[in-house]
Design an enzyme around this catalytic site. Structure first.
Site, PDB file in Angstrom:
ATOM      1  N   LYS A  44     -22.573 100.947  46.309  1.00 55.14           N
ATOM      2  CA  LYS A  44     -21.671 100.321  45.327  1.00 55.14           C
ATOM      3  C   LYS A  44     -22.386  99.510  44.246  1.00 55.14           C
ATOM      4  O   LYS A  44     -21.804  98.621  43.623  1.00 55.14           O
ATOM      5  CB  LYS A  44     -20.595  99.430  46.007  1.00 55.14           C
ATOM      6  CG  LYS A  44     -19.883 100.047  47.160  1.00 55.14           C
ATOM      7  CD  LYS A  44     -19.414 101.442  46.926  1.00 55.14           C
ATOM      8  CE  LYS A  44     -18.246 101.511  45.966  1.00 55.14           C
ATOM      9  NZ  LYS A  44     -17.856 102.937  45.749  1.00 55.14           N
ATOM     10  N   ALA A  45     -23.645  99.861  44.026  1.00 56.16           N
ATOM     11  CA  ALA A  45     -24.412  99.151  42.993  1.00 56.16           C
ATOM     12  C   ALA A  45     -24.370  99.867  41.646  1.00 56.16           C
ATOM     13  O   ALA A  45     -24.947  99.375  40.668  1.00 56.16           O
ATOM     14  CB  ALA A  45     -25.859  99.000  43.448  1.00 56.16           C
ATOM     15  N   GLY A  46     -23.703 101.021  41.595  1.00 52.70           N
ATOM     16  CA  GLY A  46     -23.709 101.800  40.351  1.00 52.70           C
ATOM     17  C   GLY A  46     -24.481 103.097  40.518  1.00 52.70           C
ATOM     18  O   GLY A  46     -24.985 103.666  39.539  1.00 52.70           O
ATOM     19  N   THR A  48     -23.413 106.174  41.299  1.00 57.35           N
ATOM     20  CA  THR A  48     -22.791 107.341  40.679  1.00 57.35           C
ATOM     21  C   THR A  48     -23.033 107.332  39.168  1.00 57.35           C
ATOM     22  O   THR A  48     -23.297 108.368  38.557  1.00 57.35           O
ATOM     23  CB  THR A  48     -21.269 107.322  40.965  1.00 57.35           C
ATOM     24  OG1 THR A  48     -21.087 107.052  42.359  1.00 57.35           O
ATOM     25  CG2 THR A  48     -20.613 108.623  40.603  1.00 57.35           C
ATOM     26  N   LYS A 103     -30.229 111.537  46.617  1.00 61.31           N
ATOM     27  CA  LYS A 103     -29.676 110.172  46.555  1.00 61.31           C
ATOM     28  C   LYS A 103     -29.780 109.550  47.948  1.00 61.31           C
ATOM     29  O   LYS A 103     -29.512 110.226  48.952  1.00 61.31           O
ATOM     30  CB  LYS A 103     -28.215 110.251  46.128  1.00 61.31           C
ATOM     31  CG  LYS A 103     -27.332 109.107  46.590  1.00 61.31           C
ATOM     32  CD  LYS A 103     -25.860 109.403  46.312  1.00 61.31           C
ATOM     33  CE  LYS A 103     -24.959 108.583  47.209  1.00 61.31           C
ATOM     34  NZ  LYS A 103     -23.525 108.804  46.977  1.00 61.31           N
ATOM     35  N   THR A 104     -30.141 108.280  48.003  1.00 63.83           N
ATOM     36  CA  THR A 104     -30.165 107.620  49.307  1.00 63.83           C
ATOM     37  C   THR A 104     -29.899 106.120  49.190  1.00 63.83           C
ATOM     38  O   THR A 104     -30.236 105.494  48.187  1.00 63.83           O
ATOM     39  CB  THR A 104     -31.517 107.851  50.032  1.00 63.83           C
ATOM     40  OG1 THR A 104     -31.477 107.186  51.299  1.00 63.83           O
ATOM     41  CG2 THR A 104     -32.704 107.316  49.257  1.00 63.83           C
ATOM     42  N   HIS A 105     -29.250 105.590  50.245  1.00 62.76           N
ATOM     43  CA  HIS A 105     -29.096 104.138  50.392  1.00 62.76           C
ATOM     44  C   HIS A 105     -29.941 103.654  51.576  1.00 62.76           C
ATOM     45  O   HIS A 105     -29.779 102.517  52.019  1.00 62.76           O
ATOM     46  CB  HIS A 105     -27.640 103.770  50.713  1.00 62.76           C
ATOM     47  CG  HIS A 105     -26.623 104.225  49.718  1.00 62.76           C
ATOM     48  ND1 HIS A 105     -26.722 103.975  48.374  1.00 62.76           N
ATOM     49  CD2 HIS A 105     -25.455 104.899  49.881  1.00 62.76           C
ATOM     50  CE1 HIS A 105     -25.660 104.490  47.756  1.00 62.76           C
ATOM     51  NE2 HIS A 105     -24.886 105.055  48.651  1.00 62.76           N
ATOM     52  N   SER A 135     -17.258  95.052  45.660  1.00 63.38           N
ATOM     53  CA  SER A 135     -17.053  96.493  45.513  1.00 63.38           C
ATOM     54  C   SER A 135     -17.180  97.185  46.875  1.00 63.38           C
ATOM     55  O   SER A 135     -16.372  98.052  47.233  1.00 63.38           O
ATOM     56  CB  SER A 135     -18.071  97.049  44.514  1.00 63.38           C
ATOM     57  OG  SER A 135     -17.854  98.417  44.305  1.00 63.38           O
ATOM     58  N   PHE A 250     -12.235 105.128  43.465  1.00 57.59           N
ATOM     59  CA  PHE A 250     -13.684 104.952  43.584  1.00 57.59           C
ATOM     60  C   PHE A 250     -14.176 104.161  42.376  1.00 57.59           C
ATOM     61  O   PHE A 250     -14.974 103.245  42.480  1.00 57.59           O
ATOM     62  CB  PHE A 250     -14.353 106.326  43.637  1.00 57.59           C
ATOM     63  CG  PHE A 250     -15.826 106.257  43.870  1.00 57.59           C
ATOM     64  CD1 PHE A 250     -16.339 106.291  45.156  1.00 57.59           C
ATOM     65  CD2 PHE A 250     -16.705 106.139  42.808  1.00 57.59           C
ATOM     66  CE1 PHE A 250     -17.704 106.208  45.365  1.00 57.59           C
ATOM     67  CE2 PHE A 250     -18.067 106.062  43.013  1.00 57.59           C
ATOM     68  CZ  PHE A 250     -18.566 106.095  44.298  1.00 57.59           C
ATOM     69  N   LYS A 253     -12.980  98.810  39.142  1.00 60.74           N
ATOM     70  CA  LYS A 253     -12.850  97.963  37.945  1.00 60.74           C
ATOM     71  C   LYS A 253     -14.027  98.132  36.997  1.00 60.74           C
ATOM     72  O   LYS A 253     -13.892  97.945  35.798  1.00 60.74           O
ATOM     73  CB  LYS A 253     -12.753  96.495  38.352  1.00 60.74           C
ATOM     74  CG  LYS A 253     -11.416  96.116  38.951  1.00 60.74           C
ATOM     75  CD  LYS A 253     -11.247  94.611  38.957  1.00 60.74           C
ATOM     76  CE  LYS A 253      -9.927  94.205  39.566  1.00 60.74           C
ATOM     77  NZ  LYS A 253      -9.862  92.772  39.841  1.00 60.74           N
TER      78      LYS A 253
HETATM   79  P1  A3P Z   1     -16.330  98.466  41.251  1.00 63.37           P
HETATM   80  O1  A3P Z   1     -15.859  98.717  42.640  1.00 63.37           O
HETATM   81  O2  A3P Z   1     -16.750  97.045  41.029  1.00 63.37           O
HETATM   82  O3  A3P Z   1     -15.389  98.933  40.209  1.00 63.37           O
HETATM   83  P2  A3P Z   1     -21.539 103.401  43.565  1.00 63.37           P
HETATM   84  O4  A3P Z   1     -21.546 104.570  42.662  1.00 63.37           O
HETATM   85  O5  A3P Z   1     -22.896 102.865  43.886  1.00 63.37           O
HETATM   86  O6  A3P Z   1     -20.702 103.625  44.766  1.00 63.37           O
HETATM   87  O7  A3P Z   1     -20.890 102.177  42.745  1.00 63.37           O
HETATM   88  C1  A3P Z   1     -19.520 102.151  42.434  1.00 63.37           C
HETATM   89  C2  A3P Z   1     -19.274 101.000  41.514  1.00 63.37           C
HETATM   90  O8  A3P Z   1     -19.824 101.309  40.217  1.00 63.37           O
HETATM   91  C3  A3P Z   1     -17.790 100.735  41.307  1.00 63.37           C
HETATM   92  O9  A3P Z   1     -17.678  99.327  41.037  1.00 63.37           O
HETATM   93  C4  A3P Z   1     -17.516 101.570  40.061  1.00 63.37           C
HETATM   94  O10 A3P Z   1     -16.357 101.234  39.371  1.00 63.37           O
HETATM   95  C5  A3P Z   1     -18.775 101.243  39.253  1.00 63.37           C
HETATM   96  N1  A3P Z   1     -19.018 102.227  38.192  1.00 63.37           N
HETATM   97  C6  A3P Z   1     -19.081 103.566  38.304  1.00 63.37           C
HETATM   98  N2  A3P Z   1     -19.258 104.132  37.093  1.00 63.37           N
HETATM   99  C7  A3P Z   1     -19.331 103.130  36.214  1.00 63.37           C
HETATM  100  C8  A3P Z   1     -19.488 103.082  34.785  1.00 63.37           C
HETATM  101  N3  A3P Z   1     -19.608 104.190  34.066  1.00 63.37           N
HETATM  102  N4  A3P Z   1     -19.521 101.867  34.186  1.00 63.37           N
HETATM  103  C9  A3P Z   1     -19.394 100.742  34.933  1.00 63.37           C
HETATM  104  N5  A3P Z   1     -19.226 100.721  36.271  1.00 63.37           N
HETATM  105  C10 A3P Z   1     -19.192 101.898  36.904  1.00 63.37           C
END
Ligand code: A3P
Length: 290
Positions: A44-46, A48, A103-105, A135, A250, A253
């Site tokens: 959940k750090a970004g 994707t 990809k890995t965590h 998140s 997913f 916000k």
């Molecule tokens: P939130 O839950 O705070 O909205 P991951 O891909 O590591 O699982 O991370 C998901 C988080 O990244 C979610 O955060 C998601 O909304 C945010 N995210 C994904 N794409 C994004 C984008 N293009 N710009 C900003 N945040 C993004």
């Protein structure tokens, strides 16, 4: 079976029974190839977001080509066995042609050993721990069975004690921050990408040596905004069998500072103290609001 069934600690990291001890051992021994393209993060750090940018650049900035596949299928997820496959991720990885997108965590003590010495390029995306926790709290509850749903207060305690699935934020971020000057490592911050997405994309392009043709950069930036990725079925995980994106999206916000809606004053003070204790020697700092 879900990512939450029968969780247990393996070498200090919480894993569900989906990830067996044998599988974790086999992943440690995976051969990493010099031309592998690897995205590493705490969940959940970004991740994707980073994957979308990396894969578009990888496909020569051909957005349509990158988005032919769902993001879930574009990168091999190393950490878990797919429920619909008899093969482990290490076996699938071994059978894939080069160059592979991975990809890995996984934490540093459980990732493939060769990641410590490889020449393969690794992008690590970090997010401030408060927003990262919020998140992950939402995501964990979205995929957990009913009897494993947590209150924010319980989740906060587990997060601080590094007792959540896939282990601790402090541990993985400290490790990759310590490697930020390695030639093959790019350490990015979610907040910096929010401040300057164009700059973030250019950094990734320069790091991999994948040029962006004239006139393409603005198109990629636009494609990778939160609202566009949220409405893009190839990136919003609406294809995921384990997530009902209508009730818990997913792409939730996509903001810096949402933690303020969850952390109590006491939790915030306790967390700041914990961060100071654990991270004071690292110099790793984040923006908590923009
Ligand atoms: P939130 O839950 O705070 O909205 P991951 O891909 O590591 O699982 O991370 C998901 C988080 O990244 C979610 O955060 C998601 O909304 C945010 N995210 C994904 N794409 C994004 C984008 N293009 N710009 C900003 N945040 C993004």
């Amino acid at each position: 079976m879900t990512a939450f069934d029968e969780p247990r600690f393996v070498d200090g990291v919480l894993h569900s029974s989906v990830t067996s001890d044998e599988l974790l051992k086999a992943i440690r021994k995976l051969d990493i190839r010099d031309d592998d393209v690897i995205v590493v993060s705490y969940p959940k750090a970004g991740t994707t977001w980073t994957q979308e940018i990396v894969s578009i650049l990888f496909y020569g900035c051909d957005i349509e080509k990158a988005d032919e596949k769902y993001i879930r299928h574009r990168f091999l997820f190393l950490d878990m066995k797919k429920l619909d496959s008899s093969l482990g991720p290490h076996e699938i990885a071994a059978s894939l042609p080069s160059p592979r997108l991975i990809k890995t965590h996984l934490q540093s003590n459980e990732m493939p050993e060769q990641l410590t010495t490889t020449k393969a390029k690794i992008v690590f995306i970090a997010r401030n721990p408060k927003d990262n926790a919020v998140s992950l709290f939402h995501f964990s509850n979205a995929i957990a069975p009913r009897d494993r749903q947590q209150s924010w207060s319980d989740f906060f305690t587990d997060f601080c004690e590094e007792k959540v699935i896939m282990g601790g934020w402090f541990k993985i971020n400290t490790y990759w921050w310590s490697r930020r000057q390695d030639k093959n490592v790019l350490f990015l911050k979610y907040e910096d990408m929010q401040k300057d997405l164009t700059g973030g994309i250019m950094k990734i392009s320069e790091f991999f040596g994948w040029p962006i043709p004239d006139g393409k950069l603005d198109e990629i930036v636009e494609h990778c905004t939160f609202s566009n990725m949220k409405s893009n079925p190839k990136t919003n995980y609406s294809d995921s069998p384990s997530l009902d994106v209508n009730s818990t999206p997913f792409m939730r916000k996509g903001k810096v500072g949402d933690w303020k809606n969850y952390f109590t004053v006491a939790q915030n003070e306790a967390f700041d103290k914990l961060y100071e204790e654990k991270m004071k020697d690292t110099g790793l700092l984040f923006d908590y609001e923009l």
